[in-house]
Design a protein around this motif. Sequence first.
Motif, PDB file in Angstrom:
ATOM      1  N   TRP A  75       0.828  -1.220   0.000  1.00 47.04           N
ATOM      2  CA  TRP A  75       0.000   0.000   0.000  1.00 47.04           C
ATOM      3  C   TRP A  75       0.854   1.257   0.000  1.00 47.04           C
ATOM      4  O   TRP A  75       0.484   2.274  -0.582  1.00 47.04           O
ATOM      5  N   HIS A  83       1.707   1.923  -9.654  1.00 45.92           N
ATOM      6  CA  HIS A  83       0.396   1.321  -9.910  1.00 45.92           C
ATOM      7  C   HIS A  83       0.569   0.135 -10.854  1.00 45.92           C
ATOM      8  O   HIS A  83       1.305   0.217 -11.829  1.00 45.92           O
ATOM      9  N   ALA A 104      -8.871   4.671  -1.944  1.00 44.91           N
ATOM     10  CA  ALA A 104      -7.534   4.960  -2.501  1.00 44.91           C
ATOM     11  C   ALA A 104      -7.236   6.452  -2.392  1.00 44.91           C
ATOM     12  O   ALA A 104      -6.117   6.851  -2.064  1.00 44.91           O
ATOM     13  N   ARG A 108      -4.336   8.527   0.003  1.00 51.28           N
ATOM     14  CA  ARG A 108      -3.378   9.490  -0.570  1.00 51.28           C
ATOM     15  C   ARG A 108      -3.650  10.907  -0.060  1.00 51.28           C
ATOM     16  O   ARG A 108      -3.142  11.869  -0.639  1.00 51.28           O
ATOM     17  N   GLN A 153      -9.331   2.808 -13.535  1.00 46.10           N
ATOM     18  CA  GLN A 153      -8.719   3.038 -12.213  1.00 46.10           C
ATOM     19  C   GLN A 153      -7.383   3.752 -12.351  1.00 46.10           C
ATOM     20  O   GLN A 153      -7.051   4.651 -11.580  1.00 46.10           O
ATOM     21  N   LEU A 157      -6.732   7.388 -10.704  1.00 49.64           N
ATOM     22  CA  LEU A 157      -5.718   7.520  -9.647  1.00 49.64           C
ATOM     23  C   LEU A 157      -4.517   8.358 -10.090  1.00 49.64           C
ATOM     24  O   LEU A 157      -3.869   8.983  -9.255  1.00 49.64           O
TER      25      LEU A 157
END
Length: 265
Positions: A75, A83, A104, A108, A153, A157
């Motif tokens: 993580w 990623h 997520a 962050r 995704q 992200l």
Amino acid sequence: MSELVIEGLRAAAGGKEILKGIDLRVASGEVHAVMGPNGAGKSTLSAIVMGRPGFEVLSGSVTLDGADVLAMATWERAAAGLHLVMQYPTEVPGVMLRDVMAEAFAGRDRSADGLEELLVDEARRIGFEDRFLERALNVDLSGGEKKRNETLQLAVLAPRIAILDELDSGLDIDALRHCARRVEEMTEHADGGGEPLGVLAITHYSRLLDELEPDRVHILADGRIVSSGGPELAAQLEVDGYGAFATDTHASETDASASALSGLL
Ligand code: ADP
Ligand code: MG
């Protein structure tokens, strides 16, 4: 600018040395293709960089902007800006994509305001039907829809460096074009005005590279990068096949590394 640096990486799984010394550097805005036959160690490379359990680093280093990636939990690697687009996306019954994305963002310290609009907008850009946003993550999606979901995704992200593990497997030509083009756009400019995405694109076909233009192409065979070059290397591979890059001349080296490995395990 961000840079993922892999140096002298040797790694094992199940008591067997799979990666036998990998050196690679991927910077913001660059696309590096890693091509190789089945069993070459491509997925192992992605597993090691992301910290998947069951794989052991024997020697070498992986850093992101100088920070020791191998010392981080998975993580933490993701929060630092790495990623992975998975070769076989996992189905997660009962968990919605928007909830995964909201978590997520929270991980962050990023506000989830506007997340819903971002999801819908990115889904449209890659031809992913909005109704799939209402489903549990990857459940009952076709192969192509799963890869669109992975690409969605990635786009939402907006990490620093992405590893694509066979983004092109299991999807039709339209989905491939949509996904590859979106990734190519991300490598050209970041929507928010930050750094463009750096990409390590693992594949064994050159068709992905028709849309996602590589700066460098590396051929991975039997755990080693046996050749590196420009995009012309992918074209050459299409003509000559992997046989032209065979590594069976390494037999004695392999024996030596196997005995070194047995000392380490
Ligand atoms: P690729 O993605 O290039 O097809 P992989 O990295 O998946 O190759 O696998 C490389 C080699 O490592 C293969 O011979 C595979 O069987 C072996 N391997 C991968 N994962 C494991 C594991 N967990 N235990 C033992 N062997 C493994
Ligand atoms: Mg693989």
